[in-house]
Write an enzyme that holds these catalytic residues in place. Structure first.
Site, PDB file in Angstrom:
ATOM      1  N   VAL A 139       0.820  -1.214   0.000  1.00 39.04           N
ATOM      2  CA  VAL A 139       0.000   0.000   0.000  1.00 39.04           C
ATOM      3  C   VAL A 139       0.856   1.267   0.000  1.00 39.04           C
ATOM      4  O   VAL A 139       0.334   2.368   0.008  1.00 39.04           O
ATOM      5  CB  VAL A 139      -0.995   0.058   1.194  1.00 39.04           C
ATOM      6  CG1 VAL A 139      -1.955  -1.089   1.175  1.00 39.04           C
ATOM      7  CG2 VAL A 139      -0.265   0.148   2.518  1.00 39.04           C
ATOM      8  N   GLU A 140       2.157   1.090  -0.019  1.00 37.37           N
ATOM      9  CA  GLU A 140       3.012   2.283  -0.080  1.00 37.37           C
ATOM     10  C   GLU A 140       3.670   2.354  -1.462  1.00 37.37           C
ATOM     11  O   GLU A 140       2.991   2.540  -2.446  1.00 37.37           O
ATOM     12  CB  GLU A 140       4.017   2.272   1.080  1.00 37.37           C
ATOM     13  CG  GLU A 140       3.277   2.396   2.425  1.00 37.37           C
ATOM     14  CD  GLU A 140       4.193   2.507   3.623  1.00 37.37           C
ATOM     15  OE1 GLU A 140       5.131   3.311   3.590  1.00 37.37           O
ATOM     16  OE2 GLU A 140       3.970   1.779   4.613  1.00 37.37           O
TER      17      GLU A 140
END
Lengths: 349, 151
Positions: A139-140
């Protein structure tokens, strides 16, 4: 009665003067014993295991700013930790690959090398180990693997040469570990001394009477139990909600790392360096103002309801922790040019 | 008049005292990881560990030995409050939660407090005579604690 009136008036004036004098002394003079738990920031935080060669710092700086190290090639370390704004993006949680949101507030990278552990839950021991996390976090920056990161770096002669300079004598200088080491080394220079450091080094006039009074309020409220040391925090884990259960308990903090029930709701104590510039606050990022952060901390950690005047005084002192950013050190460097071998951006989850 | 007041006040006080016994405070000893204790993490000299155990453990660890009077209100409330506050500030059973800088700072505080006779608390010592530290023991605690001698 008439005879006594001047005497009474004089006595009142003297009492008032003594009272005010005592007030002034109590509130604006910081007793040296109260400073024993605090320390000035070091110049830069060097690591014994990681040679602070200029070439390594220069490489780390390039990697820090390079969005090609993300799957979508739109995010760099600087996206969520922008160095020009005290290492924070000012959002409750940061936007990662394809707009996904992280679960916790992105903390500042300034002075992060001095934290006793990294991340809110302490899952990395130092900035070098920390640096690899966001690169691979789906998610980064969402790079699919360490190999994929290395492939991007090896596709650019500019990077290959920079790694050779930073890791001389290494058979295989371009590795994932070396990349995180270089980023970590760059981060070790992100130290922001402030007026508070000058005060600790003996220049007591550098703080205004109001700021000194604010420190005394900070101590009186018991904040220094956890927020002490050179970072005014960042050197212990503490339960969020020591004296009053914290209402938002969906994130169990350190428990996620240790799976030990005793670690539920334990988080690394936030360092307060640059705190006035690094909101929103807490791991949730849901506390918008510093005043509210102080209020909630007092309420949940010390069981006190702080009066507005106390909170204002504390915030006044906290602002003295806002340090100087070395504009030259954080200046974005020219990045190596992409080649035909440089992988293209992938806009998939 | 006074006698009449006492006739009312005394039974009332007794009733309040009896009633108070139905509201006991929590006297818990939370389970903690032995690996996180002061002994395991800081590896202090045996003498220091023994002094800490003797003088500090009841209020500053999860291994409190709750005395009989800690079951009788209103003393029970005061004891429970002291233990809660003591653990919050310094807990030798959870030493692993401290970084090196904080650990050093806590040990310096321990030294200062025992040296200044602020700890153990004055009202704790008569009931726990073994908690009383001699000057030699205070010096040992200050000089031999992990992290070196305190200032």
């Amino acid at each position: 009665m008439t005879t006594y009136r001047p005497v009474l008036a004089l006595a009142s004036v003297i009492s008032l003067a003594l009272f005010c004098g005592a007030c002034g002394k109590e509130s604006t003079t910081i007793e040296p014993t109260k400073l024993k738990s605090f320390a000035a920031l070091p110049e830069a935080h060097a690591s014994g295991a990681n040679d602070p060669a200029a070439a390594k710092i220069a490489l780390g700086r390039m990697l820090y700013y390079d969005a090609r190290l993300s799957k979508g090639q739109t995010l760099s370390c600087n996206s969520c930790h922008p160095l020009s704004t005290y290492g924070v993006d000012g959002k409750p949680t940061s936007e990662g690959h394809l707009g996904q949101r992280g679960a916790r507030n992105s903390p500042t990278v300034y002075n992060a090398a001095l934290h006793f552990v990294q991340f809110w839950d302490g899952r990395a021991p130092d900035v070098e180990k920390q640096a690899g996390g966001p690169l691979l976090n789906p998610v980064e920056m969402a790079m699919p693997s360490e190999k994929a990161v290395v492939a991007v770096l090896k596709s650019m002669p500019g990077y290959v040469n920079a790694f050779r300079r930073a890791f001389p004598g290494e058979k295989n200088p371009v590795t994932f570990i070396h990349a995180t080491e270089a980023i970590g080394q760059f981060e070790r220079g992100l130290i922001t001394p402030s007026r508070w450091d000058k005060f600790l080094k003996g220049d007591h006039a550098v703080l205004t009477p109001e700021e000194r009074a604010g420190f005394n309020h900070f101590i009186a409220a018991g904040c220094d139990t956890c927020h002490s040391g050179s970072l005014v925090g960042g050197n212990a884990f503490q339960k969020l909600g020591v004296l009053k259960e914290y209402p938002e308990a969906s994130d169990p903090g350190r428990y996620q790392v240790t799976r030990n029930q005793n670690d539920r709701m334990y988080f690394k104590v936030s360092p307060l360096r640059n705190v006035a510039m690094t909101g929103p606050y807490f791991h949730t990022g849901k506390v918008a103002t510093l005043d509210d952060a102080v209020r909630q901390m007092a309420q949940y950690q010390t069981g006190k309801e702080l009066a507005t005047v106390d909170r204002e005084a504390i915030v006044t002192w906290l602002k003295t922790l806002t340090g100087d950013i070395d504009a030259n050190y954080i200046k974005q460097p020219e990045l190596p040019k992409s080649t035909s071998r440089t992988p293209r951006a992938r806009a998939t989850a | 008049m006074i006698r009449r007041m006492l006739r009312v006040a005394f039974p009332l006080a007794v009733a309040v005292l009896i009633g108070a016994q139905f509201f006991p405070p929590a006297r818990t000893n939370p389970v903690s990881d032995p690996e996180s204790s002061f002994e395991a993490v800081a590896r202090p000299p045996a003498e220091v560990a023994s002094l800490v155990n003797r003088a500090c453990r009841d209020c500053h660890s999860n291994e409190t030995v709750w005395p009989w009077y800690s079951k009788v209100a209103p003393v029970s409330w005061l004891v429970a409050k002291d233990v809660q506050e003591g653990r919050n500030h310094l807990n030798f059973s959870e030493w692993g939660r401290l970084g090196p800088e904080m650990a050093r700072s806590r040990l310096r505080e321990v030294c200062e407090q025992v040296r200044g006779n602020e700890m153990p608390l004055w009202y704790y010592v008569p009931l726990h005579p073994t908690a009383r530290l001699s000057q030699t023991e205070v010096t040992t605690l200050c000089n031999q604690s992990p992290g070196g001698p305190a200032d």
